[in-house]
Write a protein that holds these residues in place. Structure first.
Motif, PDB file in Angstrom:
ATOM      1  N   GLU A  19      -0.080  38.482  14.655  1.00 21.83           N
ATOM      2  CA  GLU A  19      -1.311  37.790  15.586  1.00 21.83           C
ATOM      3  C   GLU A  19      -1.993  38.927  15.525  1.00 21.83           C
ATOM      4  OE1 GLU A  19      -3.425  35.583  16.158  1.00 21.83           O
ATOM      5  OE2 GLU A  19      -2.141  34.746  16.723  1.00 21.83           O
ATOM      6  N   THR A  63      -0.095  21.150  13.464  1.00 22.02           N
ATOM      7  CA  THR A  63       1.105  22.071  13.172  1.00 22.02           C
ATOM      8  C   THR A  63       1.293  21.534  11.839  1.00 22.02           C
ATOM      9  OG1 THR A  63       2.022  22.497  14.621  1.00 22.02           O
ATOM     10  CG2 THR A  63       2.861  23.954  13.467  1.00 22.02           C
ATOM     11  N   VAL A 367      -5.934  29.677  11.535  1.00 22.77           N
ATOM     12  CA  VAL A 367      -4.480  29.622  11.074  1.00 22.77           C
ATOM     13  C   VAL A 367      -4.664  28.475   9.766  1.00 22.77           C
ATOM     14  CG1 VAL A 367      -3.008  28.521  12.239  1.00 22.77           C
ATOM     15  CG2 VAL A 367      -3.837  29.909  13.485  1.00 22.77           C
ATOM     16  N   LYS A 418      -1.043  27.368  19.714  1.00 20.79           N
ATOM     17  CA  LYS A 418      -1.280  28.763  19.272  1.00 20.79           C
ATOM     18  C   LYS A 418      -1.983  29.789  19.771  1.00 20.79           C
ATOM     19  CE  LYS A 418       1.847  29.109  14.543  1.00 20.79           C
ATOM     20  NZ  LYS A 418       1.407  29.180  13.286  1.00 20.79           N
ATOM     21  N   ASP A 421      -1.916  31.267  23.263  1.00 20.68           N
ATOM     22  CA  ASP A 421      -1.358  32.098  23.256  1.00 20.68           C
ATOM     23  C   ASP A 421      -2.193  33.035  23.385  1.00 20.68           C
ATOM     24  OD1 ASP A 421       1.265  31.153  24.067  1.00 20.68           O
ATOM     25  OD2 ASP A 421       2.244  30.667  22.100  1.00 20.68           O
ATOM     26  N   GLN A 422      -2.483  33.282  22.157  1.00 24.30           N
ATOM     27  CA  GLN A 422      -3.642  34.735  21.910  1.00 24.30           C
ATOM     28  C   GLN A 422      -4.472  34.825  22.949  1.00 24.30           C
ATOM     29  OE1 GLN A 422      -7.789  34.851  19.029  1.00 24.30           O
ATOM     30  NE2 GLN A 422      -6.437  35.861  18.276  1.00 24.30           N
TER      31      GLN A 422
END
Length: 448
Positions: A19, A63, A367, A418, A421-422
């Motif tokens: 990440e 996803t 991503v 995702k 979260d970052q």
């Protein structure tokens, strides 16, 4: 190729990571390069475009597989690509480019501005803008909007929901600021801090401070490279202490000490030194952000009184829909090129994305490209410089990120888990931003 790394900014990670750090600056352009073609990003079908908009509006988290075997044939990939290009804007005046606003006078020159001489029209525009701004703040407070930007012709403000950037309260960062703006905020009772000034001061007080970093800081905070007598800004200098050596010599009564006015002027000079610079970034937290909202709505200097931006309300940028917001998409185009490597020619494929690229878009595109380009691509990122300071570490009232606060409501804010979260991580880039991002074997390295 050598990259200059400013002092106190982490260097390129020695080992690749899965990440990259959150970058809160707004990018004006991204240029992705890959040995795999970007043809899948071209000529989206009407159905794919429509599906991408629906996925965005319904906050559908797609996803993708680790590697998409036939990217050009993957409808899922193309819809998700369209979804990642969407952003929301206010006001929407199709003949005007409303971002960036700082330094945009030349670009806006000669464009029709029917409100510039019409006070009644200006009031309607500002009233409409205030409704949109308040709507965004209410969404943010309810954790239904993760963050948004207010871009004026002189400074930008980033509002972030509680749970983002390592803070368990709402935060707002303003950059660049001036002494006049900070004084006006104080008069309104808005409590704020200057994190980059405090960080610089803390480093100077640390006996193990890196002397090169200190010298670099002094240069940046001082009026000019040759002005060595200007110390770094400090509000808590003990002025009497500087005269203790007179007492030691026993001549303290024969030398006139500076009066209160000259001491005040000296402190004001220190404060003015950071004006318009990254160090002038101001951090507002918690309930003070609501006071800031009201201050900005009523702030006369928020809108230019003269020039090409006269009477034009600030630009609001958001990842999610809000009252009065208009859906926009970033412009994307792919280019194929050949480059010479020794005696042979090699195909280089690029994808250019233009527009106000916000942090969530940068992350979701990265991503998505990992899947489409088989875990290998590089990107050059062009930053809107006045927003680079938004990566400053926050001197939060409560340093620990409370899981009970962040874990419950934020998933409804419209971002992919995702990406969320970052963006929850504490900022680490200081007053710099990511300039170059590379992925090899599904792992990132970057340069700032």
């Amino acid at each position: 190729k050598e990259f200059y790394l400013p002092a106190a900014v982490p260097e390129v990670p020695s080992s690749p990571r899965h990440e990259f750090p959150a970058d809160w600056s707004i990018k004006t352009r991204l240029l992705f390069m890959s040995s795999q073609p970007f043809t899948w990003a071209e000529h989206l079908k009407a159905q794919e475009e429509a599906q991408g908009f629906v996925q965005h509006c319904r906050a559908t988290a797609t996803t993708l597989p680790r590697s998409v075997q036939e990217p050009k044939l993957s409808t899922e990939l193309r819809c998700t690509f369209q979804q990642s290009l969407v952003y929301w804007l206010h006001p929407s005046l199709p003949w005007l480019q409303l971002f960036p606003r700082i330094g945009a006078d030349r670009k806006l020159a000669g464009k029709a501005a029917p409100w510039s001489q019409d006070e009644a029209l200006q009031q309607v525009l500002m009233s409409d803008w205030s409704v949109s701004f308040t709507s965004l703040y209410n969404l943010l407070k309810a954790k239904l909007c993760p963050y948004f930007y207010v871009c004026t012709y002189q400074f930008s403000v980033l509002f972030r929901a509680a749970g983002l950037a390592g803070s368990d309260v709402i935060t707002a960062v303003i950059s660049p600021t001036t002494r006049g703006l900070r004084e006006a905020m104080r008069n309104e009772g808005i409590e704020f801090s200057l994190p980059l000034v405090e960080e610089s001061r803390a480093r100077k007080q640390n006996p193990e401070v890196n002397l090169e970093a200190e010298a670099a800081d002094n240069l940046k905070v001082g009026d000019s490279p040759g002005d060595g007598e200007n110390p770094a800004p400090s509000d808590d200098d003990d002025d009497d202490e500087s005269f203790s050596w007179l007492e030691e010599m026993g001549v303290q009564d024969k030398v006139k000490k500076p009066d209160a006015i000259s001491i005040k002027l000296r402190k004001e000079k220190h404060e003015v030194q950071v004006d318009h610079k990254p160090e002038s970034l101001a951090l507002v937290q918690g309930t003070n952000t609501f006071t800031l909202l009201n201050f900005l709505i009523n702030c006369k200097s928020l809108v230019a009184a003269a020039g090409t931006q006269a009477g034009l309300p600030p630009t609001l940028l958001s990842p999610v829909a809000f009252r009065g917001g208009t859906m926009q998409t970033l412009k994307a185009r792919s280019v194929n090129a050949r480059t010479r490597v020794g005696s042979a020619y090699k195909n280089i494929f690029s994808l250019e994305v233009v527009g106000p690229v916000m942090p969530h878009s940068l992350h979701s595109l990265a991503v998505l490209l990992a899947s489409a380009q088989r875990g290998a691509f590089s990107a050059t990122l062009y930053t809107h410089e006045p927003t680079a300071a938004f990566n400053a570490r926050l001197s939060c009232t409560s340093p620990a990120l409370k899981q009970e606060t962040t874990g419950t409501d934020l998933p409804r804010c419209g971002l992919h888990p995702k990406t969320l979260d970052q963006l929850k991580q504490s900022p680490t880039l200081g007053k710099s931003s990511i300039r170059f991002l590379e992925m090899k074997d599904y792992a990132y390295t970057w340069k700032s």
